[in-house]
Design a protein around this motif. Structure first.
Motif, mmCIF file in Angstrom:
data_model
loop_
_atom_site.group_PDB
_atom_site.id
_atom_site.type_symbol
_atom_site.label_atom_id
_atom_site.label_comp_id
_atom_site.label_asym_id
_atom_site.label_seq_id
_atom_site.Cartn_x
_atom_site.Cartn_y
_atom_site.Cartn_z
ATOM 1 N N MET A 62 5.657 5.909 2.550
ATOM 2 C CA MET A 62 4.270 5.522 2.271
ATOM 3 C C MET A 62 3.797 6.109 0.943
ATOM 4 O O MET A 62 3.039 5.476 0.213
ATOM 5 C CB MET A 62 3.355 5.959 3.423
ATOM 6 C CG MET A 62 3.536 5.097 4.673
ATOM 7 S SD MET A 62 2.614 5.719 6.115
ATOM 8 C CE MET A 62 0.916 5.294 5.683
ATOM 9 N N ASP A 86 5.071 3.826 -1.775
ATOM 10 C CA ASP A 86 4.399 2.522 -1.859
ATOM 11 C C ASP A 86 2.909 2.633 -2.180
ATOM 12 O O ASP A 86 2.357 1.771 -2.869
ATOM 13 C CB ASP A 86 4.536 1.775 -0.525
ATOM 14 C CG ASP A 86 5.970 1.375 -0.259
ATOM 15 O OD1 ASP A 86 6.781 1.384 -1.216
ATOM 16 O OD2 ASP A 86 6.288 1.072 0.906
ATOM 17 N N LEU A 87 2.241 3.647 -1.658
ATOM 18 C CA LEU A 87 0.779 3.690 -1.753
ATOM 19 C C LEU A 87 0.272 4.617 -2.851
ATOM 20 O O LEU A 87 -0.835 4.440 -3.353
ATOM 21 C CB LEU A 87 0.177 4.145 -0.409
ATOM 22 C CG LEU A 87 0.537 3.295 0.817
ATOM 23 C CD1 LEU A 87 -0.045 3.907 2.081
ATOM 24 C CD2 LEU A 87 0.058 1.861 0.640
ATOM 25 N N ALA A 98 -2.995 9.661 1.788
ATOM 26 C CA ALA A 98 -3.067 8.189 1.804
ATOM 27 C C ALA A 98 -3.352 7.702 3.212
ATOM 28 O O ALA A 98 -3.015 8.358 4.196
ATOM 29 C CB ALA A 98 -1.756 7.573 1.302
ATOM 30 N N ASP A 114 -2.934 4.092 5.519
ATOM 31 C CA ASP A 114 -2.365 2.738 5.611
ATOM 32 C C ASP A 114 -3.484 1.733 5.311
ATOM 33 O O ASP A 114 -4.587 1.860 5.849
ATOM 34 C CB ASP A 114 -1.852 2.553 7.046
ATOM 35 C CG ASP A 114 -1.228 1.186 7.280
ATOM 36 O OD1 ASP A 114 -1.789 0.177 6.834
ATOM 37 O OD2 ASP A 114 -0.192 1.144 7.938
ATOM 38 N N PRO A 115 -3.214 0.729 4.447
ATOM 39 C CA PRO A 115 -4.284 -0.219 4.079
ATOM 40 C C PRO A 115 -4.996 -0.854 5.281
ATOM 41 O O PRO A 115 -6.195 -1.137 5.209
ATOM 42 C CB PRO A 115 -3.545 -1.272 3.247
ATOM 43 C CG PRO A 115 -2.374 -0.533 2.666
ATOM 44 C CD PRO A 115 -1.969 0.493 3.692
ATOM 45 N N ARG A 175 -8.028 1.465 6.406
ATOM 46 C CA ARG A 175 -8.934 2.101 5.432
ATOM 47 C C ARG A 175 -10.410 1.902 5.787
ATOM 48 O O ARG A 175 -10.768 1.033 6.544
ATOM 49 C CB ARG A 175 -8.634 1.545 4.027
ATOM 50 C CG ARG A 175 -7.299 2.111 3.553
ATOM 51 C CD ARG A 175 -7.052 1.947 2.091
ATOM 52 N NE ARG A 175 -5.671 2.401 1.839
ATOM 53 C CZ ARG A 175 -4.925 2.019 0.846
ATOM 54 N NH1 ARG A 175 -5.404 1.179 -0.047
ATOM 55 N NH2 ARG A 175 -3.688 2.478 0.702
#
Ligand SMILES: CC(C)(COP(=O)(O)OP(=O)(O)OC[C@H]1O[C@@H](n2cnc3c(N)ncnc32)[C@H](O)[C@@H]1OP(=O)(O)O)[C@@H](O)C(=O)NCCC(=O)NCCS
Length: 164
Positions: A23, A26-27, A80, A82-83, A86
């Motif tokens: 993650m 990617d984020l 971060a 996870d989208p 959010r």
């Protein structure tokens, strides 16, 4: 600790290292070389001077945060959400947990670096009380600038008077 009916916050386990690293790639580190690989995250999970926190819902990793605790300064290395999760307060809960523990540990400041083009994260940190301290030119690969942000947990004048 419970955030809502299903999401819990807890200390990361060894087996979380792989997903946290993925993650992060990617984020957070997208477009840059991957520095937070599983072995590095795992060593932080096992480091007594570091706290790695996760928010999870069942077996899903919802959010994570990784902070190092030095003598008078804490450094937030990773955070971060996870989208899909959010704007539900998960990052705020993780960071507030870390800031509370930093206060208990007697730290004076907590700092971090954020990409200068990451307006969302900057707004998030400002909401939590962090202020931009300086721009670090070319801090990231490819000449990307970072902003150093800091939160004072105790007044700078008081921190200066504390015995080292
Ligand atoms: C920044 C990030 C961690 C915030 O996670 P989140 O769980 O969505 O944040 P929260 O729901 O706890 O947000 C708390 C408050 O911060 C502010 N905030 C959060 N994201 C914001 C955004 N994209 N734009 C503006 N303000 C934002 C809001 O005031 C929010 O409260 P509200 O939703 O009631 O208005 C998430 O967007 C993310 O993972 N981004 C990609 C990774 C990243 O940039 N990490 C930081 C690296 S330094």
């Amino acid at each position: 600790m419970r955030t809502n009916s299903k999401v819990i916050i807890e200390i990361a386990r060894d087996r979380d290292a792989l997903l946290i690293a993925a993650m992060s790639k990617d984020l957070i580190e997208f477009g840059l070389s991957w520095r937070w690989k599983p072995s590095r995250v795992l060593s932080m999970i096992r480091d007594p001077d570091c706290v790695v926190l996760v928010a999870r819902e069942d077996n899903n990793l919802v959010a994570f945060a990784l902070m190092e605790y030095h003598e008078i300064h804490g450094h937030l290395n990773l955070l971060a959400t996870d989208p899909a999760y959010r704007r539900q307060g998960h990052a705020r809960q993780l960071l507030q947990w870390l800031l509370a523990s930093a206060r208990v540990a007697g730290l004076a400041t907590v700092g971090l670096e954020v990409r200068s083009d990451n307006d969302g994260a900057q707004a998030f940190y400002q909401r939590l009380g962090f202020r931009i301290e300086k721009r670090r030119k070319g801090y990231y690969a490819k000449g990307l600038d970072a902003l150093s942000m800091v939160l004072h947990l105790i007044e700078p004048s008081q921190a200066a008077r504390r015995p080292q």
